[in-house]
Design an enzyme around this catalytic site. Structure first.
Site, PDB file in Angstrom:
ATOM      1  N   GLU A   1       0.827  -1.211   0.000  1.00 38.46           N
ATOM      2  CA  GLU A   1       0.000   0.000   0.000  1.00 38.46           C
ATOM      3  C   GLU A   1       0.860   1.259   0.000  1.00 38.46           C
ATOM      4  O   GLU A   1       0.488   2.271  -0.598  1.00 38.46           O
ATOM      5  CB  GLU A   1      -0.956  -0.030   1.187  1.00 38.46           C
ATOM      6  CG  GLU A   1      -2.039  -1.095   1.003  1.00 38.46           C
ATOM      7  CD  GLU A   1      -2.969  -1.214   2.196  1.00 38.46           C
ATOM      8  OE1 GLU A   1      -4.148  -0.863   2.062  1.00 38.46           O
ATOM      9  OE2 GLU A   1      -2.493  -1.660   3.269  1.00 38.46           O
TER      10      GLU A   1
ATOM     11  N   GLU B   1      -4.439  -9.355   3.435  1.00 40.09           N
ATOM     12  CA  GLU B   1      -5.282  -9.047   4.594  1.00 40.09           C
ATOM     13  C   GLU B   1      -6.539  -9.900   4.670  1.00 40.09           C
ATOM     14  O   GLU B   1      -7.015 -10.226   5.759  1.00 40.09           O
ATOM     15  CB  GLU B   1      -5.675  -7.555   4.576  1.00 40.09           C
ATOM     16  CG  GLU B   1      -4.558  -6.605   4.936  1.00 40.09           C
ATOM     17  CD  GLU B   1      -3.715  -6.195   3.742  1.00 40.09           C
ATOM     18  OE1 GLU B   1      -2.935  -5.222   3.868  1.00 40.09           O
ATOM     19  OE2 GLU B   1      -3.809  -6.841   2.672  1.00 40.09           O
TER      20      GLU B   1
END
Length: 542
Positions: free
Chosen positions: A120, A142
């Site tokens: 990210e 995730e």
């Protein structure tokens, strides 16, 4: 030389006006997202914003990996997200938003794995260059931890890859090799060696004639009705597949789809805010704690060798396989590049049973149940060799001193029989169990079923697994949880038979067992050894 060693980020402004920020968080083997990272990134972005004549920025890492993701111990301990936590999270991702809006080009120089929050960070850079090395994997795992990417992954990724590839990556959590990441548009440039990362990043910055703007910040025409219809069909099909696969028991994947759908019509800052809210909704859920415990801590314990018995390590090059059930084992061996033919190590196969050993020596007995292989412990060196072979075959080794999976299956079938004897309808019982993530093979049909039926089934399984641990049938809670999910049908969203009890707490679980025993019989009564074990042993994720 680091200007401020206490910071943990090396900040160097070069003579050409480019700042190289090298992440090297103090006292850690890997850079991770935490309060320390939060403070470091906040201070770094503020400093960059104050740089006069800033030509560009390179984000690099001094660790073996680029960035390892979130602090899972902290996430596991978090019992829920309040307004203060959400504000902290929004500030955290706000640093990345400010980074990509500096007005100067920002490049990620990726020297190793960039997973979760690490990727990210990269997505918030204008250009991503990675070393061509199989260890330099990227991905957003995730979802496997019961969460969703919380630092902009869901908001940014679809802009780079398109909708279908983004959904695949976000919902599988799989890792990409550098070449695939380049093909998908997640990465922009590949270099052959780590030494070439910085020169490539600097060259790209010097080639820019205008301040770069991220795709999600450029003016774009709205999608056509045809494009929107196609996207919504894909999203509807994806939701249906998720419901079929998870029975609605895992909230994370559905929230990821919700976020990606929002990105079709909302501006990026609105999607980022929604991402924070949905991430916070997942934090602290039992399903999230179960996923982190099982898919990270238990799986890492297995991969790292912490569960391996003592003994010399072995790389099996050749294996002689005989017996009526040899075909499946032979296929696995070929797939794992083990030569099958005359060899000192011999495997005699009969269905799911395998006798493994050398001529003139007592063989070890192995029993395969799907992806799990129970190794009945013998001489330490032979047990360790069998363990290594099973892992080499891509299966899960489980060293036992007695029956484990058979005891769990027997406990489950016994409780099913009790429920049927009490008048519960087979079809309704199977349907109730299926909705809870537990599959039973029973005749179809409607009829009455007790409200506590699934609780009884799950408790019997958990009780059987814990009793085996207390008796020393197996040694580690982590392998018990992995085995009960992979080979005994325990619902994955609960994290395994041991985690099911841990989530309730030792006292509450034992009290529940005693209440069932008082009402239904001593099959639910915990032994004194189990009581002592459950109150004394610490969870492997503690």
């Amino acid at each position: 030389m680091r200007e401020d060693p206490a910071m943990g980020f090396d900040y160097q402004r070069r003579d050409d006006g480019i700042v190289v920020v090298t992440m090297d968080m103090d006292g850690q083997s890997a850079n991770t997202m935490s309060q320390v990272y939060h403070d470091l990134m906040g201070a770094t972005v503020a400093r960059l914003e104050g740089e006069a004549g800033l030509k560009g920025v390179v984000i690099a890492s001094a660790k073996k990996t680029f960035f390892a993701g979130g602090d899972l111990h902290a996430l596991l301990a978090n019992e829920g997200a309040d307004a203060a936590y959400r504000a902290w999270l929004n500030e955290d991702k706000g640093f990345l938003r400010r980074l990509e809006q500096l007005g100067a080009p920002v490049v990620a120089a990726i020297n190793g794995a960039a997973l979760g929050g690490g990727l990210e960070i990269c997505l918030a850079c204008h250009h991503r260059v990675i070393v061509e090395d199989r260890a330099a994997v990227t991905g957003l795992p995730e979802v496997t931890l019961g969460l969703l990417p919380g630092a902009g992954g869901c908001a940014r990724l679809p802009w780079l890859t398109g909708l279908a590839p983004a959904l695949d990556l976000l919902l599988s959590g799989r890792m990409m090799a550098p070449a695939e990441a380049l093909d998908l548009g997640v990465i922009d440039e590949l270099v052959p060696s780590r030494e070439e990362l910085l020169p490539a990043a600097l060259a790209w910055i010097h080639a820019q004639t205008e301040p770069p703007v991220q795709p999600w910040d450029r003016p774009v025409a709205p999608r056509s009705e045809v494009e929107m219809a196609k996207a919504r069909t894909l999203l509807a099909e994806t939701r249906a597949r998720i419901m079929a696969e998870t029975r609605g028991l895992l909230p994370g994947p559905l929230k990821i789809v919700e976020l990606v759908e929002a990105g079709l019509v909302m501006e990026v800052d609105t999607v980022l805010a929604l991402e924070s809210r949905l991430f916070c909704d997942l934090l602290g859920l039992p399903e999230t704690r179960a996923a982190i415990t099982l898919n990270f801590f238990a799986a890492n314990a297995l991969r790292s060798g912490k569960l391996r018995p003592d003994g010399p390590r072995h790389r099996i090059e050749a294996l002689e396989i005989t017996g009526d059930g040899a075909d499946a084992l032979t296929a696995l061996a070929h797939k794992r590049r083990i030569t099958v033919g005359p060899a000192p190590l011999k495997a005699q196969v009969a269905g799911d049973e395998i006798l493994l050993g050398e001529a003139g020596k007592d063989p070890l007995r192995l029993h395969r149940s799907g992806p799990v292989v129970e190794i009945h412990a013998g001489a330490p060196a032979a047990t360790a060799r069998a363990y290594d072979l099973v892992q080499q075959l891509g299966l899960m080794p489980l060293v036992v001193r007695g029956a484990f999976l058979d005891r769990l299956r027997a406990a489950l079938q016994d409780e099913v029989q009790h429920l049927l004897t009490e008048g519960n309808a087979p079809g309704a019982l199977a349907a109730r169990a299926h909705a809870a993530g537990l599959d039973l093979t029973l005749p179809e049909g409607d009829g009455p079923v007790a409200d506590d039926a699934t609780d009884r089934l799950l408790t019997r399984l958990s009780l059987a697994a814990l009793t085996c641990l207390a008796e020393g049938v197996l040694q580690h809670e982590a392998e018990a949880d992995l085995a009960t999910v992979q080979a005994a049908g325990f619902p994955r969203h609960l994290g395994g038979a041991v985690q099911y009890a841990r989530e309730q707490g030792p006292d509450a679980f034992l009290a529940r067992c005693d209440a069932l025993a008082d009402r239904l019989g001593d099959r639910f009564r915990p032994s004194s050894a189990l009581r002592a074990y459950l109150r004394d042993a610490k969870s492997y994720a503690a």
